[in-house]
Design an enzyme around this catalytic site. Sequence first.
Site, PDB file in Angstrom:
ATOM      1  N   HIS A 143     -39.973 -21.722 -11.554  1.00  0.00           N
ATOM      2  CA  HIS A 143     -40.876 -20.645 -11.958  1.00  0.00           C
ATOM      3  C   HIS A 143     -41.530 -19.959 -10.753  1.00  0.00           C
ATOM      4  O   HIS A 143     -41.665 -18.736 -10.728  1.00  0.00           O
ATOM      5  CB  HIS A 143     -41.955 -21.222 -12.882  1.00  0.00           C
ATOM      6  CG  HIS A 143     -42.533 -20.218 -13.829  1.00  0.00           C
ATOM      7  ND1 HIS A 143     -43.004 -20.543 -15.079  1.00  0.00           N
ATOM      8  CD2 HIS A 143     -42.722 -18.886 -13.720  1.00  0.00           C
ATOM      9  CE1 HIS A 143     -43.454 -19.462 -15.685  1.00  0.00           C
ATOM     10  NE2 HIS A 143     -43.297 -18.434 -14.877  1.00  0.00           N
ATOM     11  N   ASP A 185     -36.449 -16.060 -23.733  1.00  0.00           N
ATOM     12  CA  ASP A 185     -37.073 -16.522 -22.489  1.00  0.00           C
ATOM     13  C   ASP A 185     -38.404 -17.203 -22.773  1.00  0.00           C
ATOM     14  O   ASP A 185     -39.300 -16.622 -23.387  1.00  0.00           O
ATOM     15  CB  ASP A 185     -37.308 -15.328 -21.545  1.00  0.00           C
ATOM     16  CG  ASP A 185     -37.910 -15.750 -20.221  1.00  0.00           C
ATOM     17  OD1 ASP A 185     -37.138 -15.981 -19.270  1.00  0.00           O
ATOM     18  OD2 ASP A 185     -39.147 -15.877 -20.135  1.00  0.00           O
ATOM     19  N   TYR A 245     -45.755 -21.742 -20.548  1.00  0.00           N
ATOM     20  CA  TYR A 245     -46.181 -20.921 -21.691  1.00  0.00           C
ATOM     21  C   TYR A 245     -46.703 -21.782 -22.843  1.00  0.00           C
ATOM     22  O   TYR A 245     -47.313 -21.256 -23.771  1.00  0.00           O
ATOM     23  CB  TYR A 245     -45.018 -20.063 -22.206  1.00  0.00           C
ATOM     24  CG  TYR A 245     -44.434 -19.090 -21.227  1.00  0.00           C
ATOM     25  CD1 TYR A 245     -45.040 -18.828 -19.994  1.00  0.00           C
ATOM     26  CD2 TYR A 245     -43.252 -18.425 -21.511  1.00  0.00           C
ATOM     27  CE1 TYR A 245     -44.478 -17.937 -19.093  1.00  0.00           C
ATOM     28  CE2 TYR A 245     -42.681 -17.532 -20.617  1.00  0.00           C
ATOM     29  CZ  TYR A 245     -43.295 -17.300 -19.404  1.00  0.00           C
ATOM     30  OH  TYR A 245     -42.726 -16.416 -18.519  1.00  0.00           O
ATOM     31  N   LYS A 303     -38.376 -22.664 -17.814  1.00  0.00           N
ATOM     32  CA  LYS A 303     -38.685 -22.699 -16.378  1.00  0.00           C
ATOM     33  C   LYS A 303     -39.494 -23.934 -16.001  1.00  0.00           C
ATOM     34  O   LYS A 303     -40.318 -24.415 -16.785  1.00  0.00           O
ATOM     35  CB  LYS A 303     -39.482 -21.441 -15.977  1.00  0.00           C
ATOM     36  CG  LYS A 303     -38.869 -20.148 -16.461  1.00  0.00           C
ATOM     37  CD  LYS A 303     -39.701 -18.939 -16.064  1.00  0.00           C
ATOM     38  CE  LYS A 303     -39.271 -17.692 -16.821  1.00  0.00           C
ATOM     39  NZ  LYS A 303     -39.758 -17.628 -18.201  1.00  0.00           N
TER      40      LYS A 303
END
Length: 283
Positions: free
Chosen positions: A106, A43, A48, A73
């Site tokens: 997200h 994931d 990120y 996402k």
Amino acid sequence: MKNLLLNDGNELPIIGFGTYKSTEQEAIDAVQFALQNGYRLIDTAAFYFNEEAVGKGIKASGIPREEIIVTTKLWRDYLGYESTKKELEKSLKKLDLDYIDLYLIHWPANARNYNNWQETNADTWRAMEELQAEGKIKSIGVSNFWQEHLEALFQSAKVKPAINQIEFHPGYWQPELTAYCKKHGIVPEAWSPLARGRVFHNETLKQIAQNHQQSIAKVCLRWITQHEVVVIPKSTTHERILDNLDVFGFELTPEEMNLIDNLPEMGFSGELPNIWPERLPLT
């Protein structure tokens, strides 16, 4: 490893590997190690800023691509039909992959940030449905969607979300939302499963862990999986990466499950999908 069947016919391992806050080299190493030691669900997210590192870790693992389920996402600043398609291409390039196994919105658009949040989410979802039809995404889902956001999406969606990734941990597990998702065939997936470390100070969890001669972390992950919820713990420590996958050698009793279900609020992130980018005071 137990798999859960999604509403689109695909399957998802009930335990995956999270990469939030993993930096370049540690993300490469951790993803490589996780895959080589049994994880198959990885994931990440555009937000990120480690998709490139995750992609390198996947390549370095030597595990065949078709055995790996990669989640990324779409960040909330890029909601909308055209931008969704552009962002998916960016993620594919950074991950160095031909397709994404699971692509999530997200955070939902909300009334604070969009004049017509329902339309924005619907346009975003329409783009994702088209990308899925083109084979660039295998499964599509959402993250941090409350019932109000899901109900609005259902008005126009041709494909039902396969997953709703939500904050879910002892002390804050959103039981009503979890039940709603399951009722509609949407598999819940837990982020922040250890409540930002707050679980390690809880006396009830300490006692249950002692009962089973297990770590508190494993008790929390077992509790989540016994709720039939996918969980994606993150770690860059080899020992913990291995430990987090090894939670099926014991089972919590109904009484223990109930005790954990009813713990007072703790470890809540303060993040709420209807008021982002602001947040409540942390608990």
